[in-house]
Design a protein around this motif. Structure first.
Motif, PDB file in Angstrom:
ATOM      1  N   ARG A  89     -72.068 -11.821  -7.735  1.00 19.18           N
ATOM      2  CA  ARG A  89     -71.234 -12.539  -6.765  1.00 19.18           C
ATOM      3  C   ARG A  89     -70.196 -13.422  -7.467  1.00 19.18           C
ATOM      4  NH1 ARG A  89     -72.474 -13.396  -1.496  1.00 19.18           N
ATOM      5  NH2 ARG A  89     -71.937 -15.583  -1.720  1.00 19.18           N
ATOM      6  N   TYR A 115     -66.202  -3.395  -3.992  1.00 17.72           N
ATOM      7  CA  TYR A 115     -67.523  -4.013  -3.945  1.00 17.72           C
ATOM      8  C   TYR A 115     -68.351  -3.331  -2.881  1.00 17.72           C
ATOM      9  CZ  TYR A 115     -70.944  -7.784  -2.978  1.00 17.72           C
ATOM     10  OH  TYR A 115     -72.063  -8.520  -2.770  1.00 17.72           O
ATOM     11  N   MET A 116     -69.542  -2.962  -3.257  1.00 16.82           N
ATOM     12  CA  MET A 116     -70.447  -2.371  -2.275  1.00 16.82           C
ATOM     13  C   MET A 116     -71.720  -3.183  -2.344  1.00 16.82           C
ATOM     14  SD  MET A 116     -71.902   1.446  -2.327  1.00 16.82           S
ATOM     15  CE  MET A 116     -73.378   1.839  -1.401  1.00 16.82           C
ATOM     16  N   SER A 117     -72.024  -3.877  -1.249  1.00 14.24           N
ATOM     17  CA  SER A 117     -73.110  -4.856  -1.319  1.00 14.24           C
ATOM     18  C   SER A 117     -74.458  -4.218  -1.029  1.00 14.24           C
ATOM     19  CB  SER A 117     -72.847  -5.993  -0.346  1.00 14.24           C
ATOM     20  OG  SER A 117     -73.032  -5.530   0.962  1.00 14.24           O
ATOM     21  N   ARG A 157     -76.578  -5.183   1.156  1.00 18.85           N
ATOM     22  CA  ARG A 157     -76.686  -4.942   2.586  1.00 18.85           C
ATOM     23  C   ARG A 157     -75.618  -3.942   2.971  1.00 18.85           C
ATOM     24  NH1 ARG A 157     -77.062 -10.389   5.846  1.00 18.85           N
ATOM     25  NH2 ARG A 157     -75.632 -11.257   4.315  1.00 18.85           N
ATOM     26  N   PHE A 158     -75.826  -3.287   4.083  1.00 21.58           N
ATOM     27  CA  PHE A 158     -74.899  -2.268   4.512  1.00 21.58           C
ATOM     28  C   PHE A 158     -73.561  -2.895   4.878  1.00 21.58           C
ATOM     29  CE2 PHE A 158     -73.417   0.831   7.677  1.00 21.58           C
ATOM     30  CZ  PHE A 158     -73.186   1.819   6.747  1.00 21.58           C
ATOM     31  N   SER A 159     -72.503  -2.323   4.341  1.00 23.88           N
ATOM     32  CA  SER A 159     -71.242  -3.054   4.418  1.00 23.88           C
ATOM     33  C   SER A 159     -70.139  -2.383   5.230  1.00 23.88           C
ATOM     34  CB  SER A 159     -70.743  -3.312   3.008  1.00 23.88           C
ATOM     35  OG  SER A 159     -70.765  -2.113   2.286  1.00 23.88           O
ATOM     36  N   LEU A 160     -70.473  -1.333   5.959  1.00 21.95           N
ATOM     37  CA  LEU A 160     -69.461  -0.772   6.866  1.00 21.95           C
ATOM     38  C   LEU A 160     -69.750  -1.304   8.272  1.00 21.95           C
ATOM     39  CD1 LEU A 160     -69.629   2.928   5.668  1.00 21.95           C
ATOM     40  CD2 LEU A 160     -67.849   1.290   5.124  1.00 21.95           C
ATOM     41  N   TYR A 161     -68.781  -1.166   9.180  1.00 23.78           N
ATOM     42  CA  TYR A 161     -69.008  -1.578  10.558  1.00 23.78           C
ATOM     43  C   TYR A 161     -69.725  -0.463  11.304  1.00 23.78           C
ATOM     44  CZ  TYR A 161     -66.179  -5.674   9.862  1.00 23.78           C
ATOM     45  OH  TYR A 161     -65.721  -6.867   9.416  1.00 23.78           O
ATOM     46  N   ASP A 165     -70.443  -0.226  14.402  1.00 28.34           N
ATOM     47  CA  ASP A 165     -69.924   0.118  15.724  1.00 28.34           C
ATOM     48  C   ASP A 165     -68.513   0.698  15.651  1.00 28.34           C
ATOM     49  OD1 ASP A 165     -69.037  -2.293  14.858  1.00 28.34           O
ATOM     50  OD2 ASP A 165     -69.356  -3.379  16.731  1.00 28.34           O
ATOM     51  N   LEU A 166     -68.111   1.093  14.457  1.00 29.07           N
ATOM     52  CA  LEU A 166     -66.856   1.843  14.327  1.00 29.07           C
ATOM     53  C   LEU A 166     -67.207   3.244  13.813  1.00 29.07           C
ATOM     54  CD1 LEU A 166     -64.394  -0.699  12.632  1.00 29.07           C
ATOM     55  CD2 LEU A 166     -64.651  -0.191  15.052  1.00 29.07           C
ATOM     56  N   THR A 167     -66.323   4.192  14.065  1.00 28.66           N
ATOM     57  CA  THR A 167     -66.588   5.542  13.584  1.00 28.66           C
ATOM     58  C   THR A 167     -66.259   5.620  12.092  1.00 28.66           C
ATOM     59  OG1 THR A 167     -64.362   6.338  13.975  1.00 28.66           O
ATOM     60  CG2 THR A 167     -65.883   6.507  15.818  1.00 28.66           C
ATOM     61  N   PHE A 190     -60.596  -0.454   6.355  1.00 33.61           N
ATOM     62  CA  PHE A 190     -60.645  -0.992   4.986  1.00 33.61           C
ATOM     63  C   PHE A 190     -59.407  -0.593   4.184  1.00 33.61           C
ATOM     64  CE2 PHE A 190     -65.122  -1.676   6.066  1.00 33.61           C
ATOM     65  CZ  PHE A 190     -65.228  -3.002   5.672  1.00 33.61           C
ATOM     66  N   LEU A 216     -70.013   7.313  15.385  1.00 34.11           N
ATOM     67  CA  LEU A 216     -70.250   5.945  14.931  1.00 34.11           C
ATOM     68  C   LEU A 216     -71.081   5.963  13.651  1.00 34.11           C
ATOM     69  CD1 LEU A 216     -71.102   3.925  18.158  1.00 34.11           C
ATOM     70  CD2 LEU A 216     -68.907   4.271  17.035  1.00 34.11           C
TER      71      LEU A 216
END
Lengths: 245, 372
Positions: free
Chosen positions: A48, A81-83, A85-89, A91-93, A101, A132
């Motif tokens: 970080r 950066y890929m964290s 925790r899951f880092s995409l939205y 509720d988006l496709t 992004f 989604l």
């Protein structure tokens, strides 16, 4: 050799607790650098700081030539950066995530369109493009996250436990993607708990209780600790840890 | 600025995919506006009245008839004994006791003077106060009737006397709906706007996507603006739904111009949304955000002049109300809807709200940290 990351006595304290204790290392361009250590050893804190998400308590570091204290915004342009925790939205496709992004990294609309088709093709996600992300299996999501993290052609990408919970076959595919990207000159900084993955790295550092206790190529480390594989190297080092979870 | 476009796109997609947000901005204001004005009515009806009649005369019967015919009182008991009706008050079956003494009719005719006694159950202060006042008014009008019927008015000492008449300006029929509905709409716009914004950002913190945003070179004010604009639009939708409900259900047509109202709302929304944003920068979980918002909302609502006039609050409370954005919107709504105030009349409120907006959003931008 161009150095993408240099860190000198970099520390982070939270009150009395020293999460990262004077770590010194450097990473070369195009290298796959494995950042290993038990849970709570201070890997995520170190990462970080290097990403500009957290200000160090002391020490120096540069990322892609930019100072970690003063030039955090320049750093952010040159890294992906890929964290953990899951880092995409969710509720988006798939397509909308790539577009979003791409957009906030400043790609133009035609560039985004081109990249999207390219990416969907290489990941084999053409059919899922308009679904989604919440409906995708974890392994696919992680591959997509990685692709999105390097969409803007950064010099360096940070991967925080990218393959946690992913099946062996998908992990293998994921590492192929890392190799392909590194072959094109991308520097990869990756944390993992899988020792077979550690073997794939060009160089490894081992963190114990906030300090880097060992660093070198997998072969050199195995020799140094007289161990048949990376698992044994890890056990020998981690057994000495005083911090328990 | 190109970045804003992508932020807005994303935000609107997420909003329209989230059915609970859509329900919140359409169903909630409609339901609230239908239910709340019914409950938040100052008029007291169905006051339980116990009558103790020691006279049993023609006139005492007329007085009782007049009281019960007013519609405000329900005759819950008719007794000969005061002690008995007092137990009714103790059992909460009566709010008021009207005691008519023996010789009521005789004394009125002969002496031109007779006292009746009113005992009030003051557990519920509002009911007691208003009930007593209503009954006083009815007695006064009963007096007038007696004067007409008694042969010799001079005997009663009714020479010249001043009488009070009044007219209610801006709301001639004292319709509570005209007064409450614009106020409730003000609260709704505030609640929906600030809650949605606060929860939205904190949700990104909880899910972890905010990390992903923070490692991008996005500018802080772009991010904040990208959150603010979608909720401005939603705030306007809620406001419009509210105006439609108040027109179709309560027949309220604002006397003033809609432009003035919408103009003020465009200043007001950034202020309350900025407040929501500021709260979200302090909170890590949606629970924390909910509790903090709830606390402030209670203060805003109770000290906003919706139910009780700010002018009658103690000094310290009036000071607090000055820092309450909701009080300005309630004022403006009532001024425009009931009085037909123009932009020139609400300049003061508009200026203050603009200041609120600037300060709150500046604080939100300062306190939002990409790096910590």
């Amino acid at each position: 050799m161009e150095q993408v990351i240099t860190a000198h006595k970099l520390s982070k304290k939270f009150g009395d607790f020293i999460a990262t204790n004077e770590i010194t290392f450097s990473v070369n361009k195009g290298e796959i650098f494995g950042f290993l250590g038990a849970n709570g050893a201070g890997k995520t804190t170190a990462m970080r700081m290097l990403c500009g998400l957290s200000i160090p308590s002391s020490g120096e570091a540069t990322i892609a030539g930019f100072d970690i204290y003063k030039q955090t915004e320049e750093i952010k342009k040159s890294i992906g950066y890929m964290s953990q925790r899951f880092s995409l939205y969710e509720d988006l496709t798939v397509r909308e995530n790539i577009r979003f992004f791409g957009g906030i990294y400043g790609l133009s609309i035609p560039q985004i369109k081109l990249k999207t088709e390219e990416l969907l093709g290489s990941l084999g996600l053409e059919k899922e493009a308009n679904k989604l992300v919440s409906g995708l299996p974890l392994g696919w999501r992680q591959k997509l996250s990685f692709s999105v993290a390097i969409l803007h052609n950064p010099k360096l990408v940070f991967l925080d436990e990218p393959t946690g919970g992913v099946d062996p076959l998908t992990r293998r595919q994921f590492w192929n993607m890392i190799y392909e990207a590194a072959a094109k000159g991308l520097t990869v900084f990756v944390t993992t708990h899988y020792m077979d993955e550690a073997e794939y790295c060009d160089r490894i550092s081992m963190m114990v209780d906030g300090k880097i206790e060992a660093m070198g190529t997998p072969a050199a480390l195995k020799q140094q600790f007289d161990a048949p594989n990376m698992d044994h190297v890890f056990y020998q080092l981690a057994r000495g840890a005083k911090r328990k979870e | 600025m190109k970045v804003i476009r992508f932020l807005l796109e994303k935000e609107f997609r997420q909003i329209f995919r989230n059915k609970s947000i859509l329900a919140m901005i359409l169903v909630l204001p409609t339901m609230q506006l239908i239910i709340l004005p019914l409950a938040a009515n100052y008029e007291v009806r169905n006051i339980n009245l116990a009558v103790v009649d020691h006279d049993h005369s023609d006139w005492s019967a007329q007085l009782i008839l007049k009281v019960t015919a007013s519609g405000y009182f329900k005759l819950s008991a008719y007794e000969d004994n005061f002690a008995q009706s007092l137990t009714l008050i103790e059992q909460d079956k009566a709010d008021l006791i009207l005691e008519i003494p023996a010789g009521f009719e005789k004394n009125l005719v002969k002496e031109g003077n007779q006292k009746v006694m009113l005992s009030i159950n003051a557990i519920n202060g509002v009911k007691a106060g208003l009930g007593g006042a209503y009954l006083g008014t009815i007695l006064r009008s009963f007096n007038e009737e007696i004067i007409l019927r008694v042969a010799n008015p001079q005997q009663l000492g009714v020479g010249g006397r001043a009488e009070l008449t009044w007219s209610n300006w801006f709301n001639p029929t004292l319709n509570y709906n005209y007064f409450m509905v614009p106020g409730i709409l003000a609260i709704l716009v505030t609640m929906v706007g600030s809650f949605l914004t606060a929860l939205n950002i904190v949700k990104e913190k909880e899910v972890g996507t905010i990390e992903q945003i923070n490692v991008t070179p996005i500018k802080k004010h772009h991010f904040i603006l990208g959150k603010l604009l979608p909720f401005m639009v939603l705030g306007n939708v809620v406001f419009t739904v509210g105006l439609l409900v108040s027109y179709f259900i309560y027949g309220i047509v604002p006397l003033g111009s809609l432009w003035v109202m919408y103009g003020f709302i465009q200043l007001y929304l950034p202020a309350v949304l900025g407040f929501g944003l500021l709260v979200s920068t302090f909170c890590e979980t949606q629970q924390q955000a909910m509790f903090i918002m709830y606390f402030f909302m209670m203060v805003f609502i109770l000290m906003g002049g919706l139910f009780t006039p700010i002018e009658s609050m103690p000094d310290w409370a009036r000071m607090v109300a000055r820092f309450n954005p909701v009080s300005y919107l309630i004022q403006v709504m009532r001024m425009v809807v009931l009085k037909g105030s123009s932009w020139a009349d609400i300049q003061y409120q508009a200026g203050i709200i603009l200041l609120f907006g600037i300060v709150l959003n500046a604080m939100a931008i300062l306190n939002y940290r990409k790096t910590n």
